[in-house]
Design an enzyme around this catalytic site. Structure first.
Site, PDB file in Angstrom:
ATOM      1  N   CYS A 153       0.825  -1.196   0.000  1.00  0.00           N
ATOM      2  CA  CYS A 153       0.000   0.000   0.000  1.00  0.00           C
ATOM      3  C   CYS A 153       0.868   1.258   0.000  1.00  0.00           C
ATOM      4  CB  CYS A 153      -0.939   0.092   1.200  1.00  0.00           C
ATOM      5  SG  CYS A 153      -2.018  -1.331   1.357  1.00  0.00           S
ATOM      6  N   ARG A 200       4.151  -0.195  -4.620  1.00  0.00           N
ATOM      7  CA  ARG A 200       3.849  -0.702  -3.279  1.00  0.00           C
ATOM      8  C   ARG A 200       2.570  -1.544  -3.239  1.00  0.00           C
ATOM      9  NH1 ARG A 200       6.782   1.962   0.483  1.00  0.00           N
ATOM     10  NH2 ARG A 200       5.353   1.281   2.095  1.00  0.00           N
ATOM     11  N   TRP A 202      -2.314  -2.972  -1.637  1.00  0.00           N
ATOM     12  CA  TRP A 202      -1.927  -4.382  -1.733  1.00  0.00           C
ATOM     13  C   TRP A 202      -2.760  -5.077  -0.669  1.00  0.00           C
ATOM     14  CZ3 TRP A 202       0.335  -8.228   1.319  1.00  0.00           C
ATOM     15  CH2 TRP A 202       0.841  -9.335   0.617  1.00  0.00           C
ATOM     16  N   ASN A 214      -1.838   2.113   5.539  1.00  0.00           N
ATOM     17  CA  ASN A 214      -0.871   1.114   5.081  1.00  0.00           C
ATOM     18  C   ASN A 214      -0.405   0.350   6.316  1.00  0.00           C
ATOM     19  OD1 ASN A 214       2.648   1.489   4.289  1.00  0.00           O
ATOM     20  ND2 ASN A 214       1.376  -0.295   4.051  1.00  0.00           N
ATOM     21  N   GLY A 215      -0.673  -0.959   6.333  1.00  0.00           N
ATOM     22  CA  GLY A 215      -0.265  -1.758   7.499  1.00  0.00           C
ATOM     23  C   GLY A 215      -1.373  -2.724   7.864  1.00  0.00           C
ATOM     24  N   GLU A 256      18.647 -16.722  -7.231  1.00  0.00           N
ATOM     25  CA  GLU A 256      18.148 -15.413  -7.662  1.00  0.00           C
ATOM     26  C   GLU A 256      17.608 -15.485  -9.093  1.00  0.00           C
ATOM     27  OE1 GLU A 256      17.278 -12.813  -6.295  1.00  0.00           O
ATOM     28  OE2 GLU A 256      17.352 -11.256  -7.807  1.00  0.00           O
ATOM     29  N   LYS A 285      13.769 -14.589 -10.048  1.00  0.00           N
ATOM     30  CA  LYS A 285      13.416 -13.568 -11.061  1.00  0.00           C
ATOM     31  C   LYS A 285      12.430 -14.139 -12.058  1.00  0.00           C
ATOM     32  CE  LYS A 285      14.319 -10.713  -9.618  1.00  0.00           C
ATOM     33  NZ  LYS A 285      14.936 -10.475  -8.410  1.00  0.00           N
ATOM     34  N   GLU A 337       8.908 -14.788 -10.419  1.00  0.00           N
ATOM     35  CA  GLU A 337       8.238 -13.535 -10.032  1.00  0.00           C
ATOM     36  C   GLU A 337       7.536 -12.864 -11.209  1.00  0.00           C
ATOM     37  OE1 GLU A 337      10.491 -10.970  -6.632  1.00  0.00           O
ATOM     38  OE2 GLU A 337      11.600 -11.238  -8.483  1.00  0.00           O
ATOM     39  N   HIS A 346      20.175 -35.539  -5.664  1.00  0.00           N
ATOM     40  CA  HIS A 346      19.393 -35.992  -4.498  1.00  0.00           C
ATOM     41  C   HIS A 346      17.916 -35.635  -4.637  1.00  0.00           C
ATOM     42  CE1 HIS A 346      23.071 -37.177  -2.570  1.00  0.00           C
ATOM     43  NE2 HIS A 346      23.565 -35.964  -2.742  1.00  0.00           N
ATOM     44  N   LYS A 361       6.525  -4.343  -3.950  1.00  0.00           N
ATOM     45  CA  LYS A 361       7.963  -4.161  -3.813  1.00  0.00           C
ATOM     46  C   LYS A 361       8.380  -4.017  -2.357  1.00  0.00           C
ATOM     47  CE  LYS A 361      11.879  -2.220  -5.947  1.00  0.00           C
ATOM     48  NZ  LYS A 361      12.362  -3.576  -6.234  1.00  0.00           N
TER      49      LYS A 361
HETATM   50  C1  G6P Z   1       9.452  -8.196  -1.702  1.00  0.00           C
HETATM   51  C2  G6P Z   1       9.926  -7.879  -3.101  1.00  0.00           C
HETATM   52  C3  G6P Z   1      11.262  -8.551  -3.370  1.00  0.00           C
HETATM   53  C4  G6P Z   1      12.275  -8.152  -2.310  1.00  0.00           C
HETATM   54  C5  G6P Z   1      11.766  -8.465  -0.905  1.00  0.00           C
HETATM   55  C6  G6P Z   1      12.651  -7.867   0.172  1.00  0.00           C
HETATM   56  O1  G6P Z   1       9.102  -9.529  -1.615  1.00  0.00           O
HETATM   57  O2  G6P Z   1       8.958  -8.286  -4.048  1.00  0.00           O
HETATM   58  O3  G6P Z   1      11.741  -8.142  -4.652  1.00  0.00           O
HETATM   59  O4  G6P Z   1      13.473  -8.813  -2.534  1.00  0.00           O
HETATM   60  O5  G6P Z   1      10.465  -7.893  -0.723  1.00  0.00           O
HETATM   61  O6  G6P Z   1      12.596  -6.471   0.081  1.00  0.00           O
HETATM   62  P1  G6P Z   1      13.681  -5.498   0.668  1.00  0.00           P
HETATM   63  O7  G6P Z   1      13.164  -4.121   0.354  1.00  0.00           O
HETATM   64  O8  G6P Z   1      13.731  -5.753   2.134  1.00  0.00           O
HETATM   65  O9  G6P Z   1      14.972  -5.786   0.006  1.00  0.00           O
END
Ligand code: G6P
Length: 612
Positions: free
Chosen positions: A2, A27, A74, A100-101, A485, A489, A492, A508, A607
């Protein structure tokens, strides 16, 4: 999670709010809404969908008003729909709020309000808070500000809050606990927002509201108090923001722009920290705490998502160069254990946004147990950067694409600089080797520039595998976090199922998944595990799997075995290994684009995750 924005002043609020919401959309983008106060009367518009849907929905309706609030959501409590969208109005219409929260005790509060005759339209915790404020206001005969303050004293959970009262329409009330909130100070006008991007063209003067503080904004001025009603002297800070950094700059998506920005962002990360003439690293943010770091018994790195992957890279770098044992933990797991930590431990919290709720909570646990807590954050002035004892900013510039790219490489580079800085201070690294390592650090941006030139061949490869339902990513040693990673990616942004595995562990379990339709991305750059990774590739080939190998330029062995190779320039140490993340970022990006996915705003994600 949010985004909230608010304005009070003499300008029309609507353009400020709507443009602000567009900048905060990273957000959350499940629904959006705006409330404007015109001639003391409020107009509320809200709708499921993105900010552009809200704009269309408002159309030619009145946009007048010099006070207003806006929200992009969100969803936590209640599905994304028009009714659950913010702003929420209290039952008798006296309060309009955005939040937001999470209000954790909302159901207890809701039951109490139902007993007192309140009814609810939405499923949200926020509407409960709006009604609680109104109930206190009406029955306590207190001011709107006091009603908000008393209500917040009854609330458990997190909030970044903006409140309008229809009976006191000349003020905007804002408060925060755990969720971020920054106030922009203009000439007889004020802004509030989850971060400073909505108002950077209007003012560079900001106040970061502290936890459990409440601000009252009018065109006459600003007053800040704690929830307990103690006076607060606001610290006005100047922010340094380049407007171009939050524009797409000719790229189709923020993610692509941010991938291509990495040579620059990594140079920014190193700027002022590496003395080229003397081949030394100086991290000013750590100077005051170096004795404790040097004597650390152990380093514990905490983070979430991509930041956790950067932490895993940090483990290799710290153990190799600083020779301090390292553990890497998901912040969300760490906080709910009873971890054994004491004052000889150093905890490093990594976070792009500096607002991730789980990482913030892990910091609290570490602090309570007496550890030295360091932060690696991208957003200057963020909660984590303020909560930690010391730290190093990544200075990668604003990252808007939800999938993290340039923040990841900057985090790893900071970890590398820290490992070398500490390793050198502890006399673990010989001077010649130290110089060589610094040379490698400095060469990373240039090498990434080379990799980016190969983007067309990555796009062609993406075309071939865009419809694969599954991918496996393999790597050994410091390439294992890069494999994780790469897989993150892909899932996501393209919604393809992908797993990252240590290459030797494949036998395994995951080897059972391999057939002639399974693309297996192997990070097979040259290092001490090279011969072993060659064996792992053979194992995949023996089961007809499709090998996409990331190799160093000039590799002749793997190039002959793999179905496809993506080349990266040669390097000598784990620091250079970071470069192998770039083709994986590009591969995910192009696959997602070819599948028609919304790359910058993938479904269900946000994000900045400011809820647990
Ligand atoms: C969310 C985002 C990720 C990010 C993670 C941690 O899940 O979608 O892309 O890596 O939060 O966020 P931060 O701001 O703590 O790195």
């Amino acid at each position: 999670m949010c985004g909230i924005v608010g304005y009070i002043g003499s300008q029309q609020a609507y353009p400020i709010l709507i443009n602000g919401l567009k900048r905060l959309e990273y957000r959350g983008y499940d629904s959006a809404g705006i409330a404007l106060v015109d001639n003391q009367k409020p107009n509320i518009y809200k709708i499921k969908g993105k900010v552009s849907d809200l704009e269309n929905f408002i159309g030619n309706n009145s946009k007048a008003g010099t006070i207003g609030i806006g929200h992009t959501r969100w969803a936590t409590h209640g599905v994304p729909n028009d009714i659950n969208a913010h702003p929420h109005k209290s039952m008798n219409g006296k309060f309009i709020i955005i939040h937001n929260g999470i209000i954790e005790n909302f159901s207890v509060l809701k039951q109490k309000l139902i007993k007192r005759g309140y009814s609810f339209k939405s499923e949200t915790d926020t509407e409960v808070l709006a009604d609680l404020i109104e109930y206190i206001y009406e029955f306590g005969h207190v001011s709107a500000t006091d009603a908000v303050r008393f209500a917040l004293s009854k609330v458990q959970g997190a909030y970044g809050l903006a409140v309008l009262c229809t009976e006191e329409p000349d003020k905007l009330i804002a408060a925060r606990k755990s969720s971020p909130l920054v106030i922009g100070i203009g000439e007889n006008e004020y802004f509030i927002a989850s971060d400073a991007t909505p108002f950077i063209e209007y003012t560079d003067k900001v106040v970061y509201l502290d936890n459990e503080n409440l601000a009252v904004l009018t065109t006459e001025g600003i007053s800040i108090k704690t929830i307990k009603n103690d006076e607060v002297n606001p610290e006005v800070q100047k922010i340094d923001f380049d407007f171009d950094e939050i524009e797409k700059g000719g790229f189709k998506h923020f993610m692509l722009k941010e991938i291509f920005e990495q040579p620059k962002s990594l140079n920014d990360t190193m700027r002022g920290r590496i003395d080229l003439a003397h081949h030394t690293i100086t991290l000013g943010g750590l100077m005051g705490v170096m004795p404790r770091i040097m004597n650390a018994r152990r380093i514990i790195i905490v983070g979430c998502g991509t930041s956790w992957h950067a932490g895993l890279m940090g483990e290799y770098l710290f153990e190799e160069y600083a020779r301090i044992p390292v553990e890497v933990e998901y912040a969300s797991e760490f906080r709910y254990r009873d971890p054994i930590i004491n004052s000889e431990d150093v905890v490093i919290a990594i976070s792009q946004s500096g607002e991730t709720a789980d990482t913030l909570a892990a910091i609290q646990v570490a602090k309570q147990k007496g550890a030295l807590v360091l932060g690696i954050c991208n957003v200057v002035g963020s909660s984590i950067s303020r909560e930690t004892d010391a730290g190093v900013y990544t200075h990668a510039g604003p990252e808007i694409g939800v999938a993290s790219t340039k923040a990841f490489t900057a985090q790893v580079l900071v970890l590398a600089m820290m490992a070398l800085f500490i390793g050198r201070a502890k006399y673990n690294i010989k001077p010649e080797h130290y110089q060589e390592l610094i040379d490698e650090l400095i060469s990373v941006p240039e090498k990434i520039e080379e990799v980016l030139k190969t983007s067309e061949s990555v796009e062609k490869l993406a075309e071939l595998y865009k419809n694969s339902p599954n991918f496996i990513y393999l790597g050994r040693g410091c390439y294992y976090p890069i494999a994780l990673e790469g897989a993150l990616k892909l899932k996501e942004i393209s919604y393809i199922h992908a797993i990252g595995y240590p290459a030797a562990e494949m036998k395994h379990g995951p080897i059972a998944l391999i057939d002639d339709k399974m693309p297996v991305v192997v990070i097979a750059a040259q290092d001490k595990g090279y011969d072993k990774i060659v064996n792992n590739i053979q194992e995949v080939k023996a089961r007809k799997g499709i090998i996409i190998a990331i190799v160093n330029t000039g590799d002749v062995v793997i190039s002959k075995m793999a179905d496809h190779v993506l080349e990266v320039p040669k390097y000598k140490t784990a620091i250079g290994a970071l470069i192998t993340a770039i083709p994986l970022q590009l591969l995910s990006y192009y696959i997602a684009v070819l599948r028609g996915c919304n790359v910058d705003q993938p479904r269900n994600l946000a994000k900045s995750v400011t809820v647990e």
